[in-house]
Motif scaffolding. Structure first.
Motif, short mmCIF file in Angstrom:
data_model
loop_
_atom_site.label_atom_id
_atom_site.label_comp_id
_atom_site.label_asym_id
_atom_site.label_seq_id
_atom_site.Cartn_x
_atom_site.Cartn_y
_atom_site.Cartn_z
N GLY A 1 0.79 -1.22 0.00
CA GLY A 1 0.00 0.00 0.00
C GLY A 1 0.82 1.27 0.00
N PHE A 2 1.88 1.24 0.68
CA PHE A 2 2.65 2.46 0.83
C PHE A 2 3.51 2.81 -0.37
N HIS A 3 3.81 1.79 -1.11
CA HIS A 3 4.80 1.99 -2.15
C HIS A 3 4.43 3.07 -3.13
N VAL B 1 2.58 5.69 -2.91
CA VAL B 1 2.73 7.05 -2.42
C VAL B 1 4.18 7.46 -2.50
N ASP B 2 4.99 6.55 -2.04
CA ASP B 2 6.39 6.92 -1.95
C ASP B 2 7.01 7.12 -3.31
N LYS C 1 10.85 1.12 6.04
CA LYS C 1 11.26 1.64 4.74
C LYS C 1 12.27 2.76 4.88
N ARG D 1 10.52 9.01 1.67
CA ARG D 1 10.14 10.43 1.74
C ARG D 1 8.75 10.65 1.15
#
Lengths: 282, 735, 487, 232, 176
Positions: free
Chosen positions: D11-13, D15-16, E126, E131
């Motif tokens: 899920g976070f990828h 955004v990053d 991470k 960022r």
């Protein structure tokens, strides 16, 4: 390879030394007998050791600091207790040639961080100079204090030309920062063993002697192969009822005078001393 | 020079093989790069020479006069180590520390390597041409010197060196071979000669059951220490003999005694007579002892003796009883007995015990006859030096050659020997290193070391028969400018007596010819070369002889009491003789300096031994710098608290205090010779070494005594050196 | 696996605090922004006195380096070490520095595990102290080595020579333990500092900002980061506590496995661990007072926290004293005559002054901590904390020197052995080195944990709220709050 | 990769990755790659230690860790001795000249009269410059100052005798194999050059091999491995 | 379904932030899930995290892996090194003695545990270099940030919910 080695030889790796008859099938186990009744304290052994093993002369100042390098030293005691019992040492002085006891369970061995000192197959407590990093733990742990550290770089100044020509090429000249000790004149043993091996035999009794034993004018030092049951040393050990693998000897016979120094520390030394005798009737 | 010798020289050449020269690199970072070190091989070596394998060459130790046979281990042209030569009846394959240090005398960094000449008060190197020119001037054919004008001062010399030396003197018509030994045994020899009929009888330790030693340090520095030590070890095996030692300061031998008695210095003779008194009570002696002896001994009853000597009456009885019960016994006397104003009487009284006890023929025998009287060792004495001194002062001595002795260092202050030396116009020293005496000479010639030179030696003490000991080079000479002692003299002789000596190109050939000439004496019918090679290989040629009988007699001799202590000088002063330093001639050997003196374990120093009781009374601690003041002079040394000394006595070792003997000897310790009082033995005129009385003053300074011993010299309950009663041990059953 | 293992069940707090108005560790209403400001202020340009002290420390360190170079070139002989006295001050000071480090772990790990929140304002610098003392101690291992240039022989790695270190040697255990400890505590320190580094990043400019940016690794304080962070931090704390115990136990085996009298003692491992905690705690007190004064951290390093620290120190000192005394007692009533003689020698021999000095400094002095005046007078407390550490250094000297001076073998006893100036120089240099490192650290990294102080404030506020809700009167009675401090 | 296997937070990828750089820099390296890079650096670091730049024996390249194939530097010798002529062309046994090898620790340089023994009789080559030099040394009775090529540190003892006795006399291996195992194929060189590492590990690698205990037996054992066998 | 737009609301009071989260949880913005909400805070706020969906932490699994693998391989390596060591020190002890090896194994147990924890933490967090576009320095000071990802058209809706709970500031990156 190492893992298979570990598994194959597991039993021998778990064997704790010394054990009875450990040298039964071994060709050599070097040992000594020093007869304190014969030792007259003349220092011949000490000087012979300097000559044979390239020991550095440290000079007055450093000797005074306790940095002497004698692998064998003649100790002179005046009494056995904590005070001299009589006004004069009526029974003479007590001389003790003290050299590395080549302990079977040497306290110096397990503590060396790099394994510079270890136990050789012929029962010697070795010191590999070039492996030594100079932690001095071995000396700290040696109850006899017979390990000598090179506090200074002796090759620089202990042998001004041409004294260095006397140096024995079979013995390394130790530089600063390494520990050194009596080797039972390993260079002589090695040369002798090599010769014998080429000839396809074992060394005969007395064929190789340490420098101290060879020089000793009173023959107080007997050196030989304990693994050979017929050698003089082995017979003397047996005669004096000293067993290599015991830390307390059963002395059944009267008047047996062999003992090992600080045996109760479980070091199992390879040197048997014979008690000094005195005619107390005189 | 034969071709064989040529090969030999080649072999003796120092080679840089297998890191030999680079051994010093040590275990640190040594070069293993290709093409950095050199590796060489001989041009034409003998077949048995294998690089990397040491070859043993027989020779003779010249460190003292005992004449031990030695073997030098030689590798790549360097002599590495000395061992005892088993062929030698004296050393029997053993060697002492002093002998071991012979290699250091050879490799000593302070060796003299060129001739030196005194120019305006200082020695400067010169060439051999100049040196030869000077020698020629004085000793050449044109020399005007003759007769007693020329003197040769040496220490003990024997063998062909002595022969050449005396031939050299003879060519001038001189008999002035003056032999000086700072630790002279002349008094003892004279006493022994008088009582036992031999200057140095054979001591059969093997036959003796008990040895009673009056201050004789036969194990440390007697006439033949290695031989004596070997014999003593046998003496200590079953049936174990007993050693009783009586002396003011414990010597190495005293340290090995079953019973050690401290005695007031100089009263040993009185004690001996006291023991004799006790012994002669036995009915067996009635009618067998001369009346003079009985008369003499009569006054020395136990209590009287005890009072004078400080040895208890019981002890006197006990010693006498032990002597009586353990026959044969052996009674020996040493320097502590001889070094007094009545040293001769002292020693004679001690020897008298041997006669009373009937040790003659048992434990005491005469040495065998001597086939080579001209080669026997010359034995030094102080009186010889004193007589030479007289000549020097009177200006009769025009040329003086000095070899193997160092009188400027060892002669007492009152002799003023160095002043006398100034009166001699030409003084030549033949030395391997510059000592105090050589420093005052006009010409100093560099000698080959004992490891580089040929020679023959004959020891004073010959245990059986006579052994002619051969000395041969163990390596090529280190310094091309050095020359053999024999060669130098032979060169002069060749000029003076060309008809006799021109046939010999060098001393080696002279020696070989001389030994071969003696071949018939050895009953050998071998070919010359073979005989010579065998002799060199064995290092010894033995002449079978038998011990002779002694003509002992009971000589009654008055033994006066030694002069006592005064309030000005309240201590006896006993200079002790270190087995390794002797009179100080070995002080330049670092191994010996660093080898702890056995009784005190002190190194690199001089010290004053004081009994703990005395020290406590005077509040002296170890390391307090003391001023020793005798009537003659004073020296300073650190105090060492020593229980093995008679409480009224202080002792100091001889041999240190050099000012000019190289880096290892100079500035170490103090020289006790310089405070010896001018007291001489009444009979022989020898300097009485032990007769000085001193006062001790604390200087207030305290310095560390450098010694091996720690803060304790006791075992503190650890079983280190255990002692067993001799009667409990089963020595006979041991292996 | 819960991500809020650290959470406080609020109801318990309510019940507990109902009747016992407790002294709070921090003052009420400490502003969060103020925390940032206060702590970041400590990173500002230092005052001149900083440089004076820093350069003095540098000079001291340089002298130590000079001594070491001198020793390196001439051989260990310049240290006047000799045959029995083979170790001297190097090993004594090595144990001292290793020991100093342990309390940092105690404060940061043990107190973290048991949720003793008062540790929060002071654990950061103590942990830094741990790291730097370990670095200093590691130096001594090197300094002590006769052939420093061959140090890599001790490292276990497959090599051309086919050799390994000797795994049975306590020195190898030491090396492993210290290596593990240094790695772990460095990581622990760093991990715990990441949120603070992010704060620094957000407030710094220029090169410093780049540094913090690099070090904070882009921390943003997201819920997942916090969640993982808390778990990881707790896990590491759980590792660090037994690790610290093992490290000094292993250091003690250097002595305990040997035969020497005075060392061959079963109680050595706990004795060493306690001794380590003891000297570390007094070191923390010293730095507490210094930092509090220098950086004006009165709001965070409060008297209640100091009180707790002192109590802990006292308790540890007592346990240590007990262990020391039973060590003597077992020797005294045991049958090892040599050890007994050695003990007597310590008390009466050449090093009696040091022995009784140790007894006085480390056993008697802690009792002064019972005096309220001492606890509240920072000057006196500073001096006492230093004295305690002197005592602990003397203890290490006591372990090494007299044992060598009077071991089993009488012949090699030494009398009055004393280290040379080289040894003293290197010991002094190590203090310079530590001071230097610590001063640099204080000026580069926040020496008070900002986020944890905030947590503390947050929790106090929560508690306050809960209490106010349950027991409104207690709100007015923050007795003894911030005594001797903030106001 | 570690990152991949952990991948539980997809899920976070997004955004990053979408993020670009907050700090204004586009830092696009993937997480997995970064971890890979760290491992790479670690590996490089450890292999640097393995390469032992500190170990005695000169820089890397002057010897190889397995002991083969690095022909050592050419050493200037006083006479450029042609091993290839003697051992190669004429097939003279090594031990004809290096006669000490079978009875001493050192193999030794042949004594000068050994050279002369033959060369006095070989008229044909007497005018060659190398032979002239040889005669010069002989006439001056000077030993030839050869440079050492196979030099061991001074703390190491190597016994030629035992190796020759074992492998040449007992096992009857060819001499060129026996000597060449350590010295390389000298018969193909003029002056000898070092071929093998002659380092401790190299020695041990051989001593660890199984050798027949006796000639003709099937029992094997490795060579002796006592430290004091080689270290003195 | 890609969510390109993000918005960040900053709250001074954790309670307000909590309320905002609660409302977000209960809201019915199409395509929005609680997984899209990220809290950024100066300290850990477990009470707020609880409002998000359960977000598991796997670090301790890796720690377990480390403490299992590290010491076992370590012990085997040590023992086999001792066994095939050219010189085998004895001093009365067996060549492969357990007590010393246990000491080392213990240290390796901790070291591998710590290292695995740290590595897995960094992976899980991470870090380095995670960022985000919307970051405000005040979340490291005293504000609590709620960052919501959503499709651009839903952003106003979410902003509105966020704004209801007294945020000090709302900023968004709606460009993408």
């Amino acid at each position: 390879m190492s893992l298979s080695n570990l598994i194959q030889n597991w039993d021998s790796f778990r064997k704790r030394r010394p054990y009875e008859d450990q040298y039964k099938d071994a060709p050599y186990k070097w040992a000594m007998v020093i007869d304190l009744d014969s030792c007259i304290g003349c220092n011949a052994c000490t000087v012979a050791c300097y000559a044979e093993n390239n020991l550095a002369v440290v000079g007055k100042e450093r000797f005074g600091k306790g940095q002497a390098m004698h692998w064998i030293r003649i100790e002179r005691y005046w009494g056995e207790g904590e005070a001299l019992e009589t006004e004069f040492p009526e029974r003479g002085a007590q001389y003790l040639p003290m050299l590395c006891q080549q302990c079977e369970a040497a306290p110096c061995e397990p503590v060396c961080p790099v394994g510079a000192t270890h136990h050789s197959p012929d029962g010697l407590n070795t010191q590999v100079y070039n492996r030594c990093v100079g932690s001095r733990y071995c000396s700290a742990n040696c109850p006899y204090k017979v390990r000598y550290f090179n506090w200074w770089n002796y090759p620089e100044r202990a042998w001004p030309n041409p004294l260095e020509l006397q140096l024995n090429p079979d013995v390394t000249v130790r530089s600063k920062g390494v520990m050194e000790k009596c080797t039972f004149c390993m260079q002589r043993l090695r040369a002798g063993q090599d010769k014998a091996k080429t000839a396809g035999r074992l060394l005969a009794d007395g064929e190789v002697l340490t420098a101290c034993a060879q020089a000793c004018p009173t023959s107080a030092i007997t050196f030989g192969n304990l693994a050979d049951k017929n050698s003089k040393v082995a017979r003397m050990w047996k005669n004096q009822q000293v067993d290599l693998a015991k830390n307390a000897q059963d002395k059944s016979e009267e008047g047996v005078r062999g003992y090992r120094i600080l045996e109760d520390l479980n070091t199992y030394p390879s040197i048997v001393y014979l008690e000094r005798l005195r005619n107390f009737a005189a | 020079m034969s071709t064989g010798n040529m090969d030999r020289r080649d072999f003796l050449r120092v080679l840089g093989i297998s890191g030999a020269a680079a051994t010093l690199a040590g275990c640190g970072h040594t070069s293993i790069e290709s093409g950095v070190e050199e590796v060489m091989s001989y041009v034409q070596p003998q077949d048995f020479v294998v690089p990397g394998i040491g070859v043993f060459y027989s020779s003779t130790c010249t460190q003292c006069g005992s004449g031990c046979g030695i073997m030098g281990k030689v590798r790549e042209g360097r002599v590495l180590k000395l061992e005892g030569n088993p062929e030698s009846g004296i050393s029997g394959g053993k060697i002492c520390g002093l002998g071991q240090a012979g290699v250091q005398a050879h490799y000593n960094p302070d060796r003299l390597h060129t001739p030196m000449m005194n120019i305006e008060g200082g020695l400067v190197p010169i060439s051999w041409e100049r040196a030869n020119q000077l020698l020629d001037e004085h000793f050449g054919t044109k020399s005007s010197l003759q007769g007693e004008q020329i003197a040769f001062l040496t220490g003990g010399v024997s063998g062909h060196q002595r022969v050449v030396l005396e031939n050299f003197l003879e060519s001038f018509g001189s008999t002035q071979h003056v032999c000086y030994d700072a630790i002279s045994t002349a008094t003892g020899r004279a006493a022994s000669k008088t009582v036992l009929g031999a200057e140095q009888p054979l001591w059969n330790f093997s036959k003796a059951r008990l040895i009673l030693s009056f201050g004789s340090d036969f194990l440390g520095n007697g006439v033949s220490p290695v031989y004596m030590a070997r014999e003593f070890a046998k003496f200590r095996k079953a049936p174990r003999g007993t050693l009783i030692q009586i002396e003011p300061r414990m010597t190495l031998t005293g340290g090995n005694a079953d019973r050690w008695y401290p005695i007031k210095p100089g009263t040993e003779g009185i004690l001996a007579l006291g023991i004799a008194h006790d012994l002669l009570q036995h009915p067996e002696f009635s009618g067998k002892v001369p009346q003079e002896v009985l008369d003499l001994v009569k006054n020395y009853d136990r209590d009287a003796v005890s009072e004078v000597t400080g040895i208890g009456a019981d002890a006197v009885r006990l010693i006498a009883a032990q002597l009586w019960n353990n026959t044969p016994s052996l009674v020996v006397a040493g320097p502590a007995v001889e070094g007094h104003a009545y040293g001769f009487s002292n020693a004679a009284a001690v020897q008298l015990l041997n006669v009373i006890l009937g040790n003659r023929g048992n434990s005491l025998e005469g040495q065998s006859e001597h086939p080579f009287p001209q080669m026997t060792p010359t034995l030094g004495s102080y009186r010889a030096l004193a007589e030479l001194h007289k000549k020097m002062v009177s200006g009769n001595c025009q040329a003086l050659l000095i070899h193997g002795t160092n009188p400027v260092f060892t002669s007492p202050t009152h002799l003023e020997f160095s002043e006398a030396m100034k009166k001699v116009p030409f003084k030549v020293a033949l030395v391997t290193h510059i000592d105090e005496t050589a420093g005052q000479c006009d010409l100093v010639l560099p000698l080959l070391s004992a490891m580089e030179d040929f020679g023959t030696h004959i020891a004073e003490y010959q245990p059986s028969g006579v052994e002619l000991m051969l000395q041969q080079p163990l390596m090529e000479k280190l310094y091309p400018e050095t020359k053999g002692f024999g060669d130098i003299l032979l060169d002069v002789l060749k000029k003076r007596k060309p008809q006799e000596y021109a046939v010999f190109p060098d001393y080696y050939s002279y020696l070989k010819a001389a030994v071969l000439k003696a071949k018939p004496v050895f009953h050998s019918d071998e070919p010359d070369e073979h005989f010579w090679e065998t002799a060199l290989m064995n290092g010894v040629v033995k002449w079978e002889g038998k011990p002779t009988d002694l003509e002992a007699k009971m000589v009654p001799l008055e033994v006066p009491e030694p002069h006592g202590l005064t309030t000005d000088y309240p201590f006896y002063f006993v200079p002790s003789i270190r087995p390794d330093m002797r009179d100080g001639r070995h002080a330049y050997l670092p191994w010996l300096q660093e080898s702890p003196e056995t009784m005190t374990t002190v190194v690199w120093d001089s010290w004053v031994e004081i009994h703990p009781k005395t020290a406590a009374q005077m509040q002296i601690k170890e390391g307090d710098v003391l001023l020793l003041q005798s009537a003659t002079g004073s020296i300073q040394a650190k105090a060492y608290i020593f229980p093995g000394i008679q409480p009224d006595t202080v002792s100091m070792p001889l041999g240190q205090g050099h000012t000019q003997m190289g880096r290892y000897a100079s500035g170490v310790g103090a020289n006790p010779y310089k405070i010896l009082d001018p007291i001489f033995d009444a009979h022989t005129g020898e300097l009485a070494l032990h007769a000085t009385r001193v006062a001790i003053r604390k200087t207030g300074e305290n310095q560390k005594v450098v010694k091996d011993e720690g803060p304790t010299n006791l075992q503190n309950g650890q079983k280190l050196v255990a002692t067993l009663s001799a009667d409990q041990a089963k020595l006979a059953r041991e292996i | 696996m819960s991500h809020n293992v650290h959470g406080h069940p609020q109801m318990d707090v309510q019940v507990e605090r109902k009747f016992v108005p407790k002294v709070k560790d921090l003052g009420p209403d400490v502003n969060w922004a103020q925390i940032n400001k206060d702590v970041l202020r400590s990173l500002e340009k230092p005052r001149p006195v900083f440089w004076i002290i820093f350069f003095s420390a540098l000079a001291l360190f340089s002298f130590g380096v000079y001594c070491e170079v001198y020793q390196y070139q001439n051989g260990m002989g310049v240290a006047d070490l000799n045959n029995p006295q083979v170790w001297g001050l190097y090993i004594a000071t090595f144990i001292f520095w290793i020991g100093m480090g342990h309390s940092g772990t105690l404060l940061s790990a043990l107190l973290h595990i048991i949720h003793a929140d008062w540790r929060k304002p002071i654990y950061r610098y103590s942990e830094a102290m741990t790291t730097f003392t370990l670095l200093t101690a590691a130096l001594f291992v090197m300094v002590h080595m006769g052939r420093l240039w061959e140090f890599y022989y001790v490292v276990a790695y497959p090599n051309e020579r086919w050799t390994w270190p000797n795994f049975t040697s306590p020195l190898v255990w030491d090396a492993t333990a210290i290596g593990t400890y240094l790695t772990s505590s460095l990581l622990f320190l760093y991990m715990g500092m990441i949120p603070d580094l992010a704060i620094c990043r957000d407030n710094a400019k220029g090169a410093r900002r780049a540094l913090y940016k690099f070090l904070s690794l882009g921390w943003q304080g997201t819920d997942r980061q916090w969640g993982n962070f808390k778990v990881a931090y707790m896990t590491m704390a759980c590792f660090l506590m037994p690790l610290a115990v093992s490290v000094h136990s292993i250091v003690s085996t250097d002595f305990a496995v040997s035969q020497n009298p005075g060392w061959h003692v079963t109680s050595f491992p706990p004795y060493f661990v306690l001794g380590a905690l003891y000297s570390g705690c007094s070191g923390i007190i010293t730095l507490f007072i210094v930092l509090r004064y220098v950086f004006r951290f009165e709001a965070y390093m409060t008297q209640p926290i100091l009180n707790k620290l002192i109590k802990m120190t006292f308790a540890i000192a007592m346990v240590w004293t007990y262990l020391d005394l039973i060590e003597y007692a077992t020797t005294w009533y045991g049958s090892d005559e040599v050890a007994k003689a050695d003990l007597l020698y310590r008390a009466t021999g050449d090093y009696a002054l040091q022995f009784w000095g140790m007894i006085f400094c480390a056993m008697v002095m802690p009792f002064t901590l019972l005096i309220r005046y001492v606890r509240h007078n920072y000057t006196v407390l500073l001096i006492i904390s230093l004295i305690l550490n002197v005592g602990m250094w003397l203890e290490r000297f006591q372990i090494i020197t007299p044992t060598f001076a009077k071991s089993h073998y009488p012949w090699t006893w030494t009398a009055g052995w004393w280290p040379s100036w080289v040894q003293w120089g290197i010991v002094a240099g190590s203090f310079g080195w530590f001071t230097m490192l610590f001063m640099l650290y204080c000026k580069i990294f926040p020496s008070v944990s900002m986020y944890e102080v905030k947590e503390m404030v947050h929790e106090q506020n929560l508690e306050g709220k809960a209490m106010a809700h349950a027991n409104p009167e207690s709100e007015q009675a923050p007795v003894g709050l911030l005594e001797g401090g903030q106001a | 990769m570690v990152g991949g296997s952990v991948g539980y937070r997809q899920g976070f990828h997004h955004v990053d990755e979408a993020a670009g750089g907050y700090y204004g820099r586009n830092f696009r390296m993937s997480h997995a790659k970064k971890i890979f890079l760290w491992f790479l650096m670690f590996w490089m670091g450890s292999s640097l230690v393995l390469a032992e730049p500190f170990v005695q024996g000169g820089p890397i390249g002057s010897q190889t860790s397995d002991g083969y194939d690095a022909l050592g530097p050419v050493v200037e010798q006083p006479i450029e001795f042609p091993h290839n002529r003697h051992a190669g062309d004429m097939k003279i046994n090594c031990m004809y000249c290096h006669t000490y090898a079978r009875r001493s620790n050192v193999s030794g340089i042949p004594r000068l009269d050994k050279c002369m023994g033959c060369h006095n009789l070989i008229e044909g080559v007497k005018d060659r410059p190398r032979i002239k030099k040889l005669f010069e040394y002989w006439e001056n009775k000077q030993p030839i100052p050869w440079k050492k090529v196979h030099d061991l540190p001074d703390f190491v003892r190597f016994n030629h005798e035992r190796h020759i006795q074992r492998f040449y006399f007992q096992e009857k291996r060819p001499i060129r194999e026996t000597c060449g195992y350590c010295h390389g194929d000298v018969a193909s060189m003029t002056t000898a050059r070092r071929v093998k590492a002659l380092s401790m590990g190299w020695c041990i690698s051989c001593h660890q091999k199984d050798h027949l205990e006796k000639v003709g037996s099937s029992v094997t054992s490795h060579g002796p491995n006592d430290c004091w066998l080689c270290h003195k | 379904m890609s969510k390109k737009a993000v918005t960040l609301a900053l709250y001074a009071d954790p309670d307000e932030a909590g309320n905002a989260l609660r409302e977000l949880r209960d809201c019915s913005v199409p395509g929005f899930k609680m997984d899209d909400v990220i809290i950024k805070s100066p300290i850990d706020h477990p009470e707020l995290t609880e409002l998000l969906n359960h977000r598991p932490v796997y670090i301790q699994l890796f720690t377990l892996l480390g403490v299992l693998l590290g010491p076992t391989t370590g012990l085997v390596l040590i023992a086999s090194a001792q066994a095939s060591f050219i010189y085998q020190t004895r001093g009365g002890r067996p060549i492969v003695p357990f007590p010393p090896d246990m000491v080392l194994t213990y240290e390796l147990f901790i070291l591998s545990g710590v290292l695995m924890t740290v590595i897995s933490t960094f992976v899980a967090m991470k870090l380095p270099g995670n960022r985000s576009p919307l970051y405000n320095a005040s979340v490291s000071e005293d504000k609590i940030g709620i960052l919501v990802k959503a499709e651009a058209q839903n952003i106003p809706h979410i902003d509105e919910i966020l704004r209801r709970h007294n945020p000090t500031e709302i900023k968004g990156d709606h460009s993408r």
